[in-house]
Design a protein around this motif. Structure first.
Motif, PDB file in Angstrom:
ATOM      1  N   ARG A   7      -4.306  72.654  62.904  1.00 45.25           N
ATOM      2  CA  ARG A   7      -2.857  72.621  62.750  1.00 45.25           C
ATOM      3  C   ARG A   7      -2.171  72.785  64.115  1.00 45.25           C
ATOM      4  NH1 ARG A   7       0.981  70.694  59.822  1.00 45.25           N
ATOM      5  NH2 ARG A   7      -0.514  70.937  58.126  1.00 45.25           N
ATOM      6  N   ARG A  26      -7.330  59.720  61.319  1.00 46.65           N
ATOM      7  CA  ARG A  26      -6.585  59.931  60.078  1.00 46.65           C
ATOM      8  C   ARG A  26      -6.910  61.289  59.460  1.00 46.65           C
ATOM      9  NH1 ARG A  26      -7.633  54.185  59.451  1.00 46.65           N
ATOM     10  NH2 ARG A  26      -9.587  54.664  58.356  1.00 46.65           N
ATOM     11  N   GLU A  27      -8.196  61.669  59.486  1.00 49.38           N
ATOM     12  CA  GLU A  27      -8.592  62.941  58.882  1.00 49.38           C
ATOM     13  C   GLU A  27      -8.041  64.125  59.679  1.00 49.38           C
ATOM     14  OE1 GLU A  27     -10.400  65.450  56.078  1.00 49.38           O
ATOM     15  OE2 GLU A  27      -9.957  63.301  56.022  1.00 49.38           O
ATOM     16  N   CYS A  28      -8.062  64.035  60.990  1.00 52.25           N
ATOM     17  CA  CYS A  28      -7.504  65.120  61.814  1.00 52.25           C
ATOM     18  C   CYS A  28      -5.997  65.234  61.606  1.00 52.25           C
ATOM     19  CB  CYS A  28      -7.810  64.874  63.290  1.00 52.25           C
ATOM     20  SG  CYS A  28      -9.535  65.137  63.768  1.00 52.25           S
ATOM     21  N   ALA A  29      -5.310  64.100  61.521  1.00 51.69           N
ATOM     22  CA  ALA A  29      -3.866  64.117  61.291  1.00 51.69           C
ATOM     23  C   ALA A  29      -3.557  64.737  59.935  1.00 51.69           C
ATOM     24  CB  ALA A  29      -3.305  62.701  61.383  1.00 51.69           C
ATOM     25  N   ARG A  30      -4.379  64.432  58.935  1.00 52.01           N
ATOM     26  CA  ARG A  30      -4.170  65.007  57.604  1.00 52.01           C
ATOM     27  C   ARG A  30      -4.270  66.521  57.636  1.00 52.01           C
ATOM     28  NH1 ARG A  30      -6.697  66.558  52.956  1.00 52.01           N
ATOM     29  NH2 ARG A  30      -8.770  66.536  53.884  1.00 52.01           N
ATOM     30  N   ARG A  31      -5.022  67.026  58.595  1.00 55.68           N
ATOM     31  CA  ARG A  31      -5.194  68.476  58.718  1.00 55.68           C
ATOM     32  C   ARG A  31      -4.200  69.092  59.693  1.00 55.68           C
ATOM     33  NH1 ARG A  31     -11.232  69.963  57.305  1.00 55.68           N
ATOM     34  NH2 ARG A  31     -11.797  68.136  56.076  1.00 55.68           N
ATOM     35  N   GLU A  51      -0.132  54.796  60.409  1.00 52.97           N
ATOM     36  CA  GLU A  51      -0.650  55.446  59.205  1.00 52.97           C
ATOM     37  C   GLU A  51      -0.632  56.967  59.309  1.00 52.97           C
ATOM     38  OE1 GLU A  51      -4.593  54.112  58.507  1.00 52.97           O
ATOM     39  OE2 GLU A  51      -4.130  51.995  58.775  1.00 52.97           O
ATOM     40  N   LEU A  52      -0.446  57.507  60.505  1.00 52.32           N
ATOM     41  CA  LEU A  52      -0.610  58.946  60.709  1.00 52.32           C
ATOM     42  C   LEU A  52       0.664  59.700  60.341  1.00 52.32           C
ATOM     43  CD1 LEU A  52      -2.571  58.894  64.092  1.00 52.32           C
ATOM     44  CD2 LEU A  52      -3.451  58.775  61.756  1.00 52.32           C
ATOM     45  N   PRO A  53       0.518  60.833  59.677  1.00 52.88           N
ATOM     46  CA  PRO A  53       1.692  61.523  59.154  1.00 52.88           C
ATOM     47  C   PRO A  53       2.456  62.378  60.147  1.00 52.88           C
ATOM     48  CG  PRO A  53      -0.307  62.678  58.512  1.00 52.88           C
ATOM     49  CD  PRO A  53      -0.744  61.422  59.194  1.00 52.88           C
ATOM     50  N   ASP A 218     -14.994  56.978  56.154  1.00 51.97           N
ATOM     51  CA  ASP A 218     -14.153  58.116  55.780  1.00 51.97           C
ATOM     52  C   ASP A 218     -14.997  59.346  55.460  1.00 51.97           C
ATOM     53  OD1 ASP A 218     -11.867  56.640  56.128  1.00 51.97           O
ATOM     54  OD2 ASP A 218     -11.562  56.225  53.993  1.00 51.97           O
TER      55      ASP A 218
END
Length: 293
Positions: A7, A26-31, A51-53, A218
């Motif tokens: 975070r 993508r997975e790191c951004a999700r976290r 695609e990244l949040p 993924d």
């Protein structure tokens, strides 16, 4: 996720335009991480970026160019803050007999996979020192056991393993952790392209059944991110590669016996031809660097 070790941390991923690199970003951004995407193909990087949040940027850079990586590090530092995690994922491959390989393309595979990984570490080590960060080097089953028809890739990935162990010992007292990821076949452009070539398709077909399995990018990315969060020394995908690590000394004679049995048939069929750079990433590297035909 609302909380976790990543975070508000800055994470750099090379080779992020596609495949494992894009999935990992993508997975790191999700976290909750801030993501810096590095690689060729700026339009592809921008597509992943979209695609990244959370906070992220895409920087076009060749990992074999130290000046470009230094500039990229400055941009990442200035816009996202000093990285806490760097993942050296960029890599290309080609296949075919060593004697028939193009010397420039052979050298380019080594330069991207091995020298590019070292340049990546050099560019971002000052940041990892500041953040007591973590450097993850993406390696391969090829680091544990060399296969015929992949001499440049195997040499580079074996070199990457040695480099990682050396770097870990040098920087541990500064609070920097260094890990290595051993990966097997993954459903990426590179592997799909490899299966079009008889010599590489046969290579996989004659491996034991568990070793033939192709993993989803993924799923591999999720495994790698868990290793990043725990600052692991080593991560294996799939997990049974740990057994190969333990028995790696037995691999060369096994590979030799299989090769003596299978390569004459492929040679007689005219199937032992150079593949050139594999996958869209390999072709993009050729276009950007001007190597080969």
């Amino acid at each position: 996720m609302t909380d976790g070790p990543l975070r508000d941390r800055t994470v750099v991923v090379t080779g992020a335009a596609r495949g494992v690199g894009a999935a990992l970003a993508r997975e790191c951004a999700r976290r909750g991480a801030r993501i810096a995407l590095l690689g060729h193909e700026k339009p592809r990087l921008d597509a992943v970026l979209a695609e990244l949040p959370g906070p992220a940027l895409a920087v076009e850079a060749d990992v074999t160019d130290p000046a470009a990586l230094d500039d990229a590090a400055d941009e990442v530092r200035g816009r996202l803050g000093p990285p806490s995690v760097v993942v050296a994922n960029a890599g290309i491959a080609e296949g075919g007999p060593f004697a028939m390989s193009d010397p420039a393309e052979w050298r380019r595979v080594v330069d991207v996979n091995l020298t590019g990984s070292a340049h990546t570490a050099r560019a971002f080590l000052p940041d990892l020192l500041r953040t007591a960060g973590y450097h993850l080097q993406v390696a391969s089953l090829a680091s544990l056991g060399a296969a015929p028809m992949m001499s440049a890739y195997c040499a580079a990935k074996a070199g990457v393993e040695a480099f990682t162990h050396s770097l870990r010992a040098e920087v541990a007292h500064h609070g920097i952790a260094v890990g290595i990821a051993y990966l097997n076949w993954i459903d990426t452009d590179m592997i799909r392209d490899a299966d079009r070539h008889a010599v590489l398709r046969e290579l996989r077909a004659h491996m034991p059944p568990p070793a033939r399995r192709v993993l989803q990018a993924d799923d591999v990315a999720a495994r790698l991110v868990r290793a990043v969060e725990r600052r692991r020394t080593a991560v294996y995908a799939p997990g049974w590669l740990r057994l190969v690590q333990a028995g790696r000394g037995a691999l060369p004679p096994v590979v030799m016996r299989l090769s003596r049995r299978q390569l004459p048939r492929l040679e007689a069929a005219g199937a032992l031809n150079p593949t050139g750079p594999l996958g869209a990433g390999g072709r993009a590297d050729r276009a950007a660097h001007g190597t080969g035909a």
